[in-house]
Scaffold this motif. Structure first.
Motif, PDB file in Angstrom:
ATOM      1  N   TYR A 173       0.840  -1.204   0.000  1.00  0.00           N
ATOM      2  CA  TYR A 173       0.000   0.000   0.000  1.00  0.00           C
ATOM      3  C   TYR A 173       0.871   1.248   0.000  1.00  0.00           C
ATOM      4  CZ  TYR A 173      -3.270  -3.511   1.713  1.00  0.00           C
ATOM      5  OH  TYR A 173      -4.008  -4.642   1.860  1.00  0.00           O
ATOM      6  N   ALA A 174       1.937   1.203   0.820  1.00  0.00           N
ATOM      7  CA  ALA A 174       2.821   2.358   0.898  1.00  0.00           C
ATOM      8  C   ALA A 174       3.448   2.629  -0.463  1.00  0.00           C
ATOM      9  CB  ALA A 174       3.904   2.108   1.937  1.00  0.00           C
ATOM     10  N   ARG A 175       3.812   1.557  -1.140  1.00  0.00           N
ATOM     11  CA  ARG A 175       4.451   1.690  -2.443  1.00  0.00           C
ATOM     12  C   ARG A 175       3.489   2.308  -3.464  1.00  0.00           C
ATOM     13  NH1 ARG A 175       8.718  -2.179  -4.524  1.00  0.00           N
ATOM     14  NH2 ARG A 175       9.031  -1.453  -6.656  1.00  0.00           N
ATOM     15  N   ILE A 176       2.255   1.779  -3.487  1.00  0.00           N
ATOM     16  CA  ILE A 176       1.284   2.306  -4.459  1.00  0.00           C
ATOM     17  C   ILE A 176       0.924   3.751  -4.120  1.00  0.00           C
ATOM     18  CG2 ILE A 176      -1.050   2.049  -5.392  1.00  0.00           C
ATOM     19  CD1 ILE A 176      -0.782  -0.940  -5.055  1.00  0.00           C
ATOM     20  N   GLN A 228       3.012   5.233  -9.523  1.00  0.00           N
ATOM     21  CA  GLN A 228       1.856   4.495  -9.003  1.00  0.00           C
ATOM     22  C   GLN A 228       1.558   3.280  -9.876  1.00  0.00           C
ATOM     23  OE1 GLN A 228      -1.652   6.948  -8.668  1.00  0.00           O
ATOM     24  NE2 GLN A 228      -1.704   6.531  -6.481  1.00  0.00           N
ATOM     25  N   ALA A 229       1.601   3.517 -11.202  1.00  0.00           N
ATOM     26  CA  ALA A 229       1.307   2.444 -12.141  1.00  0.00           C
ATOM     27  C   ALA A 229       2.316   1.313 -11.989  1.00  0.00           C
ATOM     28  CB  ALA A 229       1.322   2.976 -13.566  1.00  0.00           C
ATOM     29  N   LYS A 268      -5.300   5.959  -8.507  1.00  0.00           N
ATOM     30  CA  LYS A 268      -6.117   6.579  -9.543  1.00  0.00           C
ATOM     31  C   LYS A 268      -6.467   5.557 -10.606  1.00  0.00           C
ATOM     32  CE  LYS A 268      -4.319  11.232  -9.634  1.00  0.00           C
ATOM     33  NZ  LYS A 268      -3.437  12.161 -10.275  1.00  0.00           N
ATOM     34  N   PRO A 269      -7.643   5.717 -11.249  1.00  0.00           N
ATOM     35  CA  PRO A 269      -7.999   4.780 -12.316  1.00  0.00           C
ATOM     36  C   PRO A 269      -6.911   4.680 -13.395  1.00  0.00           C
ATOM     37  CG  PRO A 269      -9.880   6.158 -11.786  1.00  0.00           C
ATOM     38  CD  PRO A 269      -8.740   6.653 -10.956  1.00  0.00           C
ATOM     39  N   GLY A 308      -0.920   0.217 -14.907  1.00  0.00           N
ATOM     40  CA  GLY A 308      -0.260  -0.893 -14.228  1.00  0.00           C
ATOM     41  C   GLY A 308      -0.670  -2.228 -14.812  1.00  0.00           C
ATOM     42  N   LYS A 309      -1.967  -2.382 -15.043  1.00  0.00           N
ATOM     43  CA  LYS A 309      -2.474  -3.628 -15.616  1.00  0.00           C
ATOM     44  C   LYS A 309      -1.974  -3.801 -17.045  1.00  0.00           C
ATOM     45  CE  LYS A 309      -5.233  -4.735 -12.162  1.00  0.00           C
ATOM     46  NZ  LYS A 309      -5.011  -5.924 -11.354  1.00  0.00           N
TER      47      LYS A 309
END
Lengths: 205, 221, 319
Positions: free
Chosen positions: A99-102, B4-5, B88-89, B95-96
């Motif tokens: 979670y921290a990473r994301i 994030q991705a 975020k979407p 990422g997917k």
């Protein structure tokens, strides 16, 4: 964090769940959403959390005077609900690291262990959380919700599956939020309602 | 958002390496499919053109059995909401997409390696063009199937629906890919494949852009 | 009310006109056929210039007269016997072939008097050309219905009005119907013109892909239970499917040979569809038919919407 809901309504398969719900939750407030089973408490909480789009009406969020867009809502919000499933193939610490990473947080192992201690989970378990009891999973959800120190906490029946000690943990977190954030609880439990400054009933709306 | 991705991709990768739900079964799927082809064609002389068609058939079905996994797994485990609360979407989609890209490339590499080893009649004359087409083909398959996987993850009959929805969308890619691979295999001049390569490139750009614009609607309930 | 009756008449009359109007060639087409196949007889219409005379023994007996075709070209026409009503006839519609040796038209039989309206004889199509009045509008309606469906899908995504989703689904349903009819008529035409029901020419492939898209669209709809989700997902899918259309237009002529007029490798783009190449009469009937189909489509849409509203109202009063 201020949450303003205006004339919110929701339909499923054209069947209205509720309509025209308006409320404002001020910073530092603990706000309760009540209503009998099936009245749409959870649905309303999911709409407030941006997980469900309302059929009608608007929701606005203000944090420190600036408006938070729906796109960035997940950054300023923690969400606990029994229907929330975490990644059960990972251990508790791995989950926290994930979670921290994301979320893009710098998070050390010590931080993770402190969090686990705070919610009353053992810090040395390396097996997947699939093996956890339902009470332990609920504590894990609390970790998931407060990891990024959000100013808004949404709780859906937060003390379900928890023992007395777990309840105290939850109410301790809620008390913390009074000083620096906002809490919205969807519940029918008398003890939960006792924590709230104000409540709104979904069926009455 | 890119970070994030990548974190979402890393999560999927770690989950896959931990559980091995998809990868083992997919590798076996490829081996079994190739075995069926070899038994069915034992003793037959096949033209390289026909074998090119076979190669794409195997690649298509391997993609159809594996690439819906990343979204369907979230939906089946009930972790969709968790992911919605985390990222975020756009980051989720990206990422997917990266995950599917890595998966389809690994899968296609495995298929091509087995194909080249087992099919003696499959001789590639222009390896540069061949690998370029395979790369673009993999990119295209990943970009088209990721959004479709997101759609079918919300439906009831996920497994059967995936190829049904994917095939019409993938068809131009398959046609251009097969055509260009044939050119690479049959030793025609390399610039004969230029229009196909252009099409593959623009296909990837268009489908990815459209997916980016529409993913929000699919992802949020 | 009156326009519905008018619509019925419109489509019925056009269908009858399309089928009954005779095909009649001119001298040019008869001469062209004679070069390919001497024994082949074709329909031909002409006006009488000179009522002629009985032919001599050397000339093969029967009757000889002089006629003029629609392009003012004249030729001798040889009948096996004196044609009926010759004294009053303005002209004839006949089945005939051109005799290159005697430089005259051999009339096999007389089909009727000189027709006021006729469709031109298109080499290779002949009577089979008439299916165009059904096949082409249906094929166009397939595409139009899909575009309308996608348009309402986009509108649903913007406004979240469930009526838009219903319109989208109804339009897709009608599109599927037109798609099946268009494919069937086209397949029949292909059988009698190109020799097999299916040839995988670019346009056959496109309508096949459209059939698959429609099929996938409805498969998706039936697999999603929550109506709002169903509406969103099917709208998204139709947009993605539409985004691939330009690639088909680009890729298909490269891969497969075209049989339809207007294909990339067809230099004169065929006798039927190219602008100016199609007979004015045929074009009028075709476009009038298309207008009729569009109105019919709109009417079916509105009927479906009314049924839908009644059902909704019933469900509301029931609950």
């Amino acid at each position: 964090m201020r949450v303003v809901a205006e004339h919110v309504s929701k339909k499923f398969n054209r069947r209205p769940i509720f309509k025209d719900i308006s409320f404002t939750v001020e910073p530092g407030e603990v706000f309760g959403i009540t209503g009998r089973n099936g009245s749409g408490k959870s649905t309303l909480l999911r709409i407030v959390g941006g997980l469900l789009t309302p059929t009608g009406g608007t929701l606005r969020y203000h944090n420190d005077g600036s408006e938070v867009t729906h796109e960035n809502l997940h950054r300023v919000m923690g969400y606990v609900a029994p229907y929330l499933t975490l990644y059960e193939e990972f251990s508790a610490e791995e989950n926290i690291a994930l979670y921290a990473r994301i979320r893009g947080l710098t998070h050390t192992r010590r931080d993770a262990q402190e969090l686990l201690e705070r919610v009353g989970l053992p810090v040395d378990r390396t097996d997947p959380i699939r093996a956890f009891s339902s009470g332990m999973k609920q504590r894990m959800r609390l970790v998931f919700a407060i990891l990024h120190k959000p100013p808004l906490l949404l709780l859906d029946e937060p003390i379900s599956n928890l023992d007395a000690q777990g309840m105290n943990t939850v109410y301790g977190i809620v008390a913390d939020f009074r000083t620096h954030g906002t809490v919205i609880i969807a519940t029918n439990d008398a003890e939960d309602i006792a924590q709230c400054d104000r409540t709104i009933s979904v069926e009455a709306a | 958002m890119i970070r994030q991705a990548i974190a979402v991709f890393y999560k999927d990768l770690a989950s896959e390496l931990r559980t091995r739900y998809a990868i083992n079964a997919l590798l076996m799927f490829v081996v079994v499919t190739l075995a069926v082809i070899m038994f069915a064609l034992a003793g037959e002389t096949m033209t390289p053109g026909a074998l090119t068609g076979m190669l794409w058939v195997v690649m298509f079905f391997a993609a159809m059995s594996g690439l819906s996994r990343s979204f369907v797994a979230e939906e089946e485990r009930g972790t969709t909401m968790t992911l919605q609360l985390l990222a975020k979407p756009m980051a989720v989609y990206l990422g997917k997409l990266i995950f599917n890209l890595v998966l389809v490339m690994a899968l296609n590499l495995f298929i091509i390696a087995l194909f080249l080893l087992t099919m003696d009649q499959f001789v590639v004359h222009q390896f540069g063009l061949f690998w370029l087409v395979m790369l673009l083909g993999s990119l295209g398959i990943a970009s088209a199937t990721t959004i479709i996987a997101a759609i079918i993850a919300k439906a009831n009959t996920k497994g059967t629906l995936f190829p049904v929805l994917s095939f019409p969308v993938l068809l131009p890619l398959l046609m251009a890919g097969i055509n260009a691979t044939k050119i690479a295999v049959e030793d025609v001049r390399w610039d004969a494949a230029w229009p196909d390569l252009q099409l593959l490139g623009s296909y990837i750009v268009v489908i990815t852009t459209v997916s980016f614009l529409l993913f929000d609607f699919v992802w949020k309930d | 009310m009156w326009w519905k009756i008018l619509l019925f008449f419109w489509i019925a009359v056009l269908s009858v006109v399309g089928i009954v109007t005779p095909i009649a060639g001119d001298l040019g087409s008869v001469a062209m056929f004679a070069q390919m196949d001497k024994a082949k007889t074709v329909p031909l219409k002409f006006t009488i210039v000179d009522r002629g005379r009985a032919a001599t023994e050397e000339e093969g007996g029967g009757w000889l007269l002089r006629g003029r075709d629609a392009h003012d070209r004249e030729a001798d026409f040889h009948f096996t016997s004196r044609p009926d009503g010759l004294d009053n006839a303005e002209g004839y519609l006949v089945v005939a072939r051109y005799d290159n040796d005697n430089h005259r038209v051999e009339v096999e039989r007389v089909t009727g008097e000189y027709p006021a309206f006729s469709f031109p004889l298109i080499p290779g199509l002949e009577e089979r050309a008439k299916i165009i009045f059904f096949h082409v509008p249906m094929a166009w309606m397939t595409v139009i219905a899909f575009l309308v469906s996608m348009w309402y899908g986009i509108r649903y995504l913007r406004k979240k009005d469930m009526d838009d989703d219903y319109r989208s689904a109804v339009s897709a349903g009608l599109g599927l119907l037109f798609c099946i009819l268009g494919t069937t008529t086209g397949s029949l035409w292909a059988k009698f013109n190109w020799g097999s029901f299916w040839n995988w020419d670019p346009r056959e492939t496109s309508i096949f892909v459209l059939l698959l898209v429609y099929g996938a669209y409805f498969a998706l709809r039936s697999a999603v239970e929550i109506e709002e989700k169903k509406a969103t997902l099917s709208a998204v899918y139709s947009i993605i499917a539409a985004a691939t259309v330009p690639f088909f237009i680009f890729i298909m002529p490269r891969i497969m040979p075209g049989l339809h007029p207007g294909s990339a490798d067809d230099s004169n783009s065929g006798p039927v569809m190219s602008s100016g190449g199609m007979d004015a009469m045929m074009r009028i009937v075709l476009y009038a038919m298309l207008v009729g189909y569009i109105v019919l489509y709109g009417w079916l849409m509105s009927i479906q919407m009314r049924i839908h509203r009644i059902k909704l109202r019933r469900a509301e009063t029931a609950s």
